[in-house]
Design a protein around this motif. Structure first.
Motif, mmCIF file in Angstrom:
data_model
loop_
_atom_site.group_PDB
_atom_site.id
_atom_site.type_symbol
_atom_site.label_atom_id
_atom_site.label_comp_id
_atom_site.label_asym_id
_atom_site.label_seq_id
_atom_site.Cartn_x
_atom_site.Cartn_y
_atom_site.Cartn_z
ATOM 1 N N ALA A 102 18.103 32.257 -19.961
ATOM 2 C CA ALA A 102 16.756 32.685 -19.583
ATOM 3 C C ALA A 102 16.084 31.641 -18.703
ATOM 4 C CB ALA A 102 15.925 32.942 -20.846
ATOM 5 N N LEU A 160 13.701 33.898 -16.585
ATOM 6 C CA LEU A 160 13.265 35.004 -17.421
ATOM 7 C C LEU A 160 12.819 34.479 -18.777
ATOM 8 C CD1 LEU A 160 16.264 37.440 -16.759
ATOM 9 C CD2 LEU A 160 13.977 37.599 -15.736
ATOM 10 N N SER A 161 12.053 35.292 -19.450
ATOM 11 C CA SER A 161 11.765 34.969 -20.841
ATOM 12 C C SER A 161 12.961 35.390 -21.683
ATOM 13 C CB SER A 161 10.512 35.710 -21.321
ATOM 14 O OG SER A 161 10.770 37.120 -21.362
ATOM 15 N N ARG A 162 13.025 34.854 -22.893
ATOM 16 C CA ARG A 162 14.146 35.225 -23.762
ATOM 17 C C ARG A 162 14.098 36.712 -24.084
ATOM 18 N NH1 ARG A 162 17.777 32.767 -27.352
ATOM 19 N NH2 ARG A 162 18.226 34.040 -29.191
ATOM 20 N N LEU A 197 15.212 38.634 -20.978
ATOM 21 C CA LEU A 197 16.665 38.559 -20.820
ATOM 22 C C LEU A 197 17.367 39.500 -21.775
ATOM 23 C CD1 LEU A 197 19.242 37.250 -19.688
ATOM 24 C CD2 LEU A 197 19.021 35.511 -21.472
ATOM 25 N N ARG A 198 16.889 39.497 -23.043
ATOM 26 C CA ARG A 198 17.542 40.361 -24.035
ATOM 27 C C ARG A 198 17.405 41.826 -23.642
ATOM 28 N NH1 ARG A 198 16.976 43.146 -28.746
ATOM 29 N NH2 ARG A 198 18.667 42.845 -30.266
ATOM 30 N N LYS A 210 21.345 32.396 -24.880
ATOM 31 C CA LYS A 210 20.263 33.156 -24.247
ATOM 32 C C LYS A 210 19.132 32.261 -23.774
ATOM 33 C CE LYS A 210 20.979 37.528 -26.733
ATOM 34 N NZ LYS A 210 22.062 37.079 -27.652
ATOM 35 N N SER A 211 18.835 31.206 -24.514
ATOM 36 C CA SER A 211 17.740 30.322 -24.121
ATOM 37 C C SER A 211 18.052 29.635 -22.792
ATOM 38 C CB SER A 211 17.484 29.275 -25.209
ATOM 39 O OG SER A 211 17.113 29.900 -26.419
#
Length: 495
Positions: free
Chosen positions: A472, A477-479, A482-483, A468-469
């Motif tokens: 993102a 995007l921020s983490r 994204l989540r 995810k990091s």
């Protein structure tokens, strides 16, 4: 037993009624032979009967003029009973009739005249011993061949069956209902007949495999299968490759060269990319197909060949015939039977089977064991349209195996062009490109943008192994953002 026999020297029997002649011969020969002597034919026969099974007499050197019988008469009996013994006559006379009789009736190998010279006599008998050895070796080889013939025949039959299974119809990986099944059925029906075949299809779809299957399913399977890519060479080089040339035919022709037509005599010649040839070359090829003969460059003599020709192209030759780019008479000569190989995008049901078979061969080629594909990777493989067909699929799997670090090949190992394909079910018939796919989305602008955003997210997460990091950062995007999107599109569980 004499001292010389312990050295395992070749044994020779000397038959001469003169004692001094016997002794002279013994002294001359005893360094190189185990010498046994007899004073007449009867004694010579007794020695042969007694010693032949023990000593193994190889040569009989016999005087022609002896009391009671002649050398030829004695050696005729020797020939009848022990035909392997090398028979030599020693005579003080040069009677032509005796020589002819000796050769015809007694199989005399050599006539030596008296008085003999030691060096010449010794050299002749050494050659006689070599003749005996070669006879024995020839008999052993003949026996070995007769014994091995059934085994060799079984070996050849087995080898042919293996070759047929590797290149014949058994080599095609296909599922029930696959479009390639109809092609294989046609191959099975036309292969036994010496008809020219035209194979059409896209690059990498397996046209050469079809040609090999025709060859190895035919009566020509034990002969050569020769391949030439007509599109890779200019006319002059292609002509010399196919027809050969004589020494001096052109600058650089320093020796004769046998052409591919002659190399394929009795077998099959596969001419790939036949549509790339020029009209001038097509005329020369047509003559070979019509007459079954050609002339190598620089030669005045025609060469006759018996060759089945299979041609292949990815062009529309019927359109080329209409425009005059390809000769109509050559087309109909080559296309007695026409076969079209369907592209891989029309064989989606074959993809899982084909991918796994190619995985096995790739693991063997690279010496790297891999257990299989993840479900996600197989879904991506099934969704991609494979414009390069089987060749592209093979290269893609080779790449995945080379890059793999886990027992299963994941989707992250796929090339970006494959990974970015919209993923659906195995039987999902996707349009030819992503733009066409995007234009076919349902709903209003917002719904279509949501579907496109979900596809971009999923492609990035698969490629980055659900990190995810990294995803993102790549997507800007921020983490947390994204989540939230992954949860919104139901992709969070895919991890």
């Amino acid at each position: 037993m004499s001292v010389t026999s312990l050295r395992k020297l070749p044994a020779i029997l000397v038959v001469d009624d003169e004692v001094r002649s016997q002794e002279a011969l013994r002294r001359t020969l005893e360094e190189d032979f185990d010498v046994l002597c007899a004073s007449d034919a009867d004694e010579g026969m007794e020695i042969l009967e007694r010693e032949q099974s023990v000593t193994g007499i190889r040569i009989v050197l016999c005087d022609q003029r002896m009391p009671g019988t002649t050398g030829v008469q004695f050696l005729r009996e020797v020939r009848n009973r022990w035909p392997d013994i090398v028979r030599i006559i020693l005579s003080g006379y040069t009677d032509a009739e005796d020589i002819i009789t000796g050769v015809n009736e007694a199989g005399i190998w050599q006539y030596l005249l008296k008085p003999w010279q030691p060096e010449q006599l010794l050299l002749t008998l050494q050659r006689a011993a070599e003749v005996w050895r070669l006879q024995q070796e020839n008999q052993r080889l003949s026996l070995d061949l007769r014994t091995a013939e059934p085994v060799l025949k079984r070996h050849v039959d087995t080898k042919q069956e293996k070759v047929k299974s590797s290149f014949g119809l058994g080599s095609f990986i296909r599922a029930a209902g696959s479009p390639i099944n109809a092609v294989c059925d046609l191959v099975h029906r036309v292969a036994p007949f010496d008809l020219s075949v035209m194979v059409t299809g896209e690059s990498g779809s397996g046209k050469e495999m079809i040609a090999k299957a025709i060859h190895y399913e035919s009566r020509r399977a034990s002969k050569a299968f020769i391949t030439e890519n007509c599109g890779a060479l200019p006319d002059t080089l292609l002509e010399s490759e196919l027809f050969g040339y004589k020494r001096g035919a052109f600058t650089g022709a320093v020796e004769d060269r046998v052409g591919l037509f002659q190399q394929a005599d009795g077998g099959t010649l596969f001419l790939d990319e036949i549509g790339e040839t020029s009209p001038a070359f097509q005329v020369k090829l047509l003559r070979v197909l019509q007459e079954g003969e050609f002339r190598p460059l620089g030669s005045n003599r025609a060469v006759h060949v018996d060759v089945r020709v299979i041609a292949a192209t990815n062009r529309d030759l019927e359109e080329d015939v209409r425009t005059g780019r390809f000769r109509e008479d050559l087309y109909y000569r080559l296309a007695t039977i026409s076969l079209h190989v369907p592209p891989l995008r029309e064989r989606t049901m074959d993809l899982p089977l084909l991918a796994n078979r190619l995985l096995e061969s790739s693991c063997q080629a690279l010496g790297k064991p891999v257990e299989g594909f993840t479900k996600e990777a197989m879904a991506c493989i099934a969704a991609y349209r494979w414009p390069g067909n089987v060749r592209e699929l093979q290269n893609e799997i080779l790449r995945m195996v080379a890059l793999s670090t886990t027992p299963l090949l994941g989707a992250d190992l796929l090339s970006p062009r494959v990974l970015r394909t919209p993923v659906g079910d195995f039987d999902d018939n996707r349009p030819a490109d992503e733009l066409a796919w995007a234009s076919g989305l349902n709903g209003g602008l917002k719904e279509r943008m949501d579907q496109l955003e979900m596809h971009v997210l999923k492609e990035a997460m698969i490629r980055l192994r659900w990190n995810k990091s990294r995803a993102a950062r790549e997507l800007g995007l921020s983490r947390v953002g994204l989540r939230a999107k992954l949860v919104r599109y139901g992709l969070e569980q895919a991890e």
